[in-house]
Design a protein around this motif. Structure first.
Motif, PDB file in Angstrom:
ATOM      1  N   LEU A   8       0.831  -1.210   0.000  1.00  0.00           N
ATOM      2  CA  LEU A   8       0.000   0.000   0.000  1.00  0.00           C
ATOM      3  C   LEU A   8       0.863   1.256   0.000  1.00  0.00           C
ATOM      4  CD1 LEU A   8      -2.753  -1.164   2.521  1.00  0.00           C
ATOM      5  CD2 LEU A   8      -2.902  -1.077   0.027  1.00  0.00           C
ATOM      6  N   ARG A  40      -6.216   3.773   0.955  1.00  0.00           N
ATOM      7  CA  ARG A  40      -5.386   2.900   0.102  1.00  0.00           C
ATOM      8  C   ARG A  40      -5.996   1.504  -0.026  1.00  0.00           C
ATOM      9  NH1 ARG A  40       0.793   5.001   0.198  1.00  0.00           N
ATOM     10  NH2 ARG A  40       0.297   7.186   0.580  1.00  0.00           N
ATOM     11  N   PRO A 275      -0.149   2.940  -3.924  1.00  0.00           N
ATOM     12  CA  PRO A 275      -0.008   1.482  -3.800  1.00  0.00           C
ATOM     13  C   PRO A 275       0.568   0.866  -5.074  1.00  0.00           C
ATOM     14  CG  PRO A 275      -2.213   2.194  -3.115  1.00  0.00           C
ATOM     15  CD  PRO A 275      -1.555   3.375  -3.775  1.00  0.00           C
TER      16      PRO A 275
END
Ligand SMILES: [Zn+2]
Ligand SMILES: [Zn+2]
Length: 281
Positions: A8, A40, A275
């Motif tokens: 992430l 995320r 990410p």
């Protein structure tokens, strides 16, 4: 069902990775704010609510910044060793979280904070399980109380984590040699770090020291030492913003992989702000 793996984000401002199997949804470190981790996770269609556990490597803020907000609110089990628990509680209480995190208001002390979180303590070197994932823990040399790396064994392959280490030990190399997917620190270019005008000498010594962070060249040497036919994906992680460049880290490792004939390894870079693409193994 395949195993899904998403970094992430990774770097000195925050580290967090997500592993999902048929029976487990695991975060490795929680080094962004709870809101940022939620955002995320949302990019891959997931939420923090049903996480099975959070693994903590060590207590530095770039690994625990969102821990309290997530673990307390959703009662997610937190897996770490006792020294890391103590240091994390201390950090949450006294250092920075009390200013940023209103959830800490009214807490009356360490015991209260300890009891608010569902801690699952392990002994460094011992293994444990979360659902269908077997987790191995190993000591890494870094300037924290009892920092660890992890190897997550799943039905579809092993995912290794070795970031925040000043040098590689035989133990670290032995443990990550079994990885099919490896997240390896490639923190800095030594010359860029030495030349960096914004870093104090003492901080440079800390980063370069045996309990600091792994340089691009040291990461490349480690990769050569642990190379196996089974290693398929290598992520370079925890890159310094000021003392490294993604293309430089990639170049040093790519040269090494070419040099040792490891053409079967897919090399990727983890970024701080976005990410990585989800890997399915
Ligand atoms: Zn650290
Ligand atoms: Zn770190």
């Amino acid at each position: 069902m395949s195993v899904k793996f998403t970094i992430l984000g990774s770097g000195s401002s925050g580290n967090c990775a997500y592993v999902e199997t048929a029976e487990a949804r695991i975060l490795v470190d929680a080094g962004f704010s709870p809101l940022q981790i939620r955002k995320r996770l949302a990019t891959i269609g997931r939420t923090p609510e049903n996480l099975s556990g959070i693994l903590i490597t060590h207590e530095h803020s770039d690994h625990i910044a969102g821990l309290l907000g997530l673990a307390d609110k959703f009662q997610i089990p937190v897996f770490c060793n006792r020294d890391t628990q103590d240091a994390t509680v201390w950090a949450l209480k006294t250092k920075w979280a009390s200013k940023k995190n209103p959830m800490l208001d009214g807490l009356d002390g360490t015991e209260h904070l300890k009891s608010k979180i569902n801690w699952q303590l392990f002994t460094t070197g011992a293994g444990f399980e979360i659902g269908d994932v077997s987790i191995e823990t190993f000591s890494i040399p870094h300037d924290a109380q009892d920092p660890v790396g992890f190897l997550l064994r799943t039905a579809h392959g092993n995912i290794g984590f070795a970031t925040d280490l000043g040098h590689t030990t035989k133990l670290v190399l032995d443990r990550i040699r079994a990885a099919n997917v490896l997240v390896l620190e490639s923190n800095h270019d030594v010359k860029m770090l030495q030349d960096c005008p914004r870093r104090a000498w003492s901080l440079k010594q800390r980063i370069l020291g045996r309990h600091g962070h792994l340089s691009n060249v040291a990461a490349a040497e480690a990769a050569a030492q642990i190379m196996s036919a089974g290693l398929r994906h290598l992520y370079l992680a925890h890159l310094s913003r000021e003392c490294n460049k993604p293309e430089l880290a990639e170049h040093v490792m790519a040269e090494q992989l070419h040099h040792i004939g490891a053409t079967h390894v897919r090399l990727q870079l983890a970024a701080q702000d976005v990410p990585c693409e989800t890997l399915e193994i």
